[in-house]
Write an enzyme that holds these catalytic residues in place. Structure first.
Site, PDB file in Angstrom:
ATOM      1  N   LYS A 201      -5.514  -1.792  -2.800  1.00  0.00           N
ATOM      2  CA  LYS A 201      -6.125  -0.454  -2.884  1.00  0.00           C
ATOM      3  C   LYS A 201      -6.120   0.271  -1.540  1.00  0.00           C
ATOM      4  CE  LYS A 201      -8.518  -1.062  -7.202  1.00  0.00           C
ATOM      5  NZ  LYS A 201      -9.757  -1.287  -7.947  1.00  0.00           N
ATOM      6  N   ARG A 242      -9.161  -9.626  -9.815  1.00  0.00           N
ATOM      7  CA  ARG A 242      -8.043  -8.957 -10.505  1.00  0.00           C
ATOM      8  C   ARG A 242      -7.012  -8.601  -9.449  1.00  0.00           C
ATOM      9  NH1 ARG A 242      -6.255  -3.809 -11.398  1.00  0.00           N
ATOM     10  NH2 ARG A 242      -5.357  -3.369 -13.440  1.00  0.00           N
TER      11      ARG A 242
HETATM   12  N1  HH2 Z   1      -8.679  -1.380 -10.813  1.00  0.00           N
HETATM   13  C1  HH2 Z   1      -7.651  -0.733 -11.404  1.00  0.00           C
HETATM   14  C2  HH2 Z   1      -7.463  -0.838 -12.783  1.00  0.00           C
HETATM   15  N2  HH2 Z   1      -8.255  -1.610 -13.546  1.00  0.00           N
HETATM   16  N3  HH2 Z   1     -10.057  -3.121 -13.722  1.00  0.00           N
HETATM   17  C3  HH2 Z   1     -11.066  -3.805 -13.164  1.00  0.00           C
HETATM   18  N4  HH2 Z   1     -11.838  -4.614 -13.903  1.00  0.00           N
HETATM   19  N5  HH2 Z   1     -11.327  -3.704 -11.815  1.00  0.00           N
HETATM   20  C4  HH2 Z   1     -10.577  -2.920 -10.994  1.00  0.00           C
HETATM   21  O1  HH2 Z   1     -10.885  -2.857  -9.782  1.00  0.00           O
HETATM   22  C5  HH2 Z   1      -9.490  -2.176 -11.566  1.00  0.00           C
HETATM   23  C6  HH2 Z   1      -9.266  -2.302 -12.970  1.00  0.00           C
HETATM   24  C7  HH2 Z   1      -6.722   0.090 -10.591  1.00  0.00           C
HETATM   25  O2  HH2 Z   1      -5.627  -0.647 -10.149  1.00  0.00           O
HETATM   26  P1  HH2 Z   1      -4.161  -0.743 -10.816  1.00  0.00           P
HETATM   27  O3  HH2 Z   1      -4.241  -1.117 -12.258  1.00  0.00           O
HETATM   28  O4  HH2 Z   1      -3.358  -1.639  -9.978  1.00  0.00           O
HETATM   29  O5  HH2 Z   1      -3.529   0.695 -10.658  1.00  0.00           O
HETATM   30  P2  HH2 Z   1      -3.380   1.948 -11.628  1.00  0.00           P
HETATM   31  O6  HH2 Z   1      -4.757   2.362 -12.044  1.00  0.00           O
HETATM   32  O7  HH2 Z   1      -2.672   2.968 -10.796  1.00  0.00           O
HETATM   33  O8  HH2 Z   1      -2.580   1.514 -12.833  1.00  0.00           O
END
Ligand code: HH2
Length: 260
Positions: A201, A242
């Site tokens: 992040k 995660r």
């Molecule tokens: N962060 C993201 C998405 N889902 N779920 C949980 N439980 N906790 C988190 O911190 C979290 C999450 C954001 O990250 P990512 O899926 O890598 O990116 P994007 O939202 O751009 O798909």
């Protein structure tokens, strides 16, 4: 929990696994690296992201959920009740919910549920996040939601402070430093545990910026901070992290597992 985004625009893995075959192959690779759960998402929730229509999100995630279920525990990362419902029918057994509002879907589908704290919504959440006391407010919110879900009959409730979801760098660091308090409150409320997602992040990019620069380093250069904060979360008592980088995180997690 390994991250598998079937999206064109996720901030780190967007566009890498657009075909069902590529996505399933990566999901199985995450399992081979040691993931216990693969978290399938079809809509980016990064700051500034615009919502995706329901039918598009379903078309992205359902075939992948179906192909992976039975080979690994699958969670679905969605804000939409209909997508969560369909994913549970396709074989997912955990709803990873950054809206923290889908516990009725989890209850009806006899699935687990992860309640994530978010201030605002993805398009604008990073504009001006404000809290009087971020740790107390996030913890109270999560405990209330967890109690509602437990009362509604969800047997497995996880809570997640939502690193980066309507939070400044200071808010994120405060939540990480005070994680033991969040863990104690969640455990006291009957939760299965606390989930933490810091992986690659932006605040880690800012911490890694060369001195004098206020430009974050890119997501591809954030693995060190991701690993350090995953270890920090595990030491603080988080039950799940995660992550995009499963193999290195599993190595770190083994340090904090039961003593040999
Ligand atoms: N962060 C993201 C998405 N889902 N779920 C949980 N439980 N906790 C988190 O911190 C979290 C999450 C954001 O990250 P990512 O899926 O890598 O990116 P994007 O939202 O751009 O798909």
């Amino acid at each position: 929990m390994g991250v598998l985004n079937v999206t064109p625009d996720s901030f780190y893995d967007g566009g890498r696994y657009l075909s069902v075959d590529d996505a399933v192959a990566h999901g199985l690779d995450l399992v081979a690296q040691g993931a216990d759960i693969v978290d399938v998402g079809g809509e980016s929730t990064r700051p500034g992201a615009e919502p995706v229509p329901e039918d598009v999100e379903m078309a992205r995630v359902l075939p992948v959920v179906e192909a992976l279920a039975g080979r690994v525990r699958v969670s679905v990362d969605t804000l939409k009740p209909a997508v969560a419902e369909a994913a549970l029918l396709a074989g997912a057994t955990l709803v990873n919910d950054v809206s923290a509002s889908l516990w009725p879907v989890a209850a009806a589908g006899r699935a687990g549920w992860v309640a994530v704290h978010m201030q605002g919504s993805p398009p604008t959440m990073q504009a001006a996040p404000r809290y009087q006391d971020v740790v107390a407010e996030v913890t109270d919110f999560l405990v209330h939601r967890a109690r509602a879900a437990l009362e509604a009959g969800v047997e497995e409730v996880w809570v997640d402070p939502g690193i980066g979801f309507g939070k400044t760098m200071e808010h994120n660091l405060s939540l990480l430093h005070h994680l033991p308090e969040v863990v104690a409150a969640a455990t006291g409320a009957g939760c299965a545990g606390v989930v933490v997602g810091t992986s690659r992040k932006r605040f880690l990019g800012l911490l890694a910026a060369p001195s004098g620069s206020s430009e974050p380093v890119g997501p591809e250069d954030r693995v060190e901070g991701s690993l350090a904060t995953a270890a920090q979360a595990l030491v603080a008592g988080a039950g799940m992290v995660r992550v995009h980088d499963v193999a290195v995180t599993v190595q770190a997690a083994r340090l904090y597992g039961p003593a040999a």
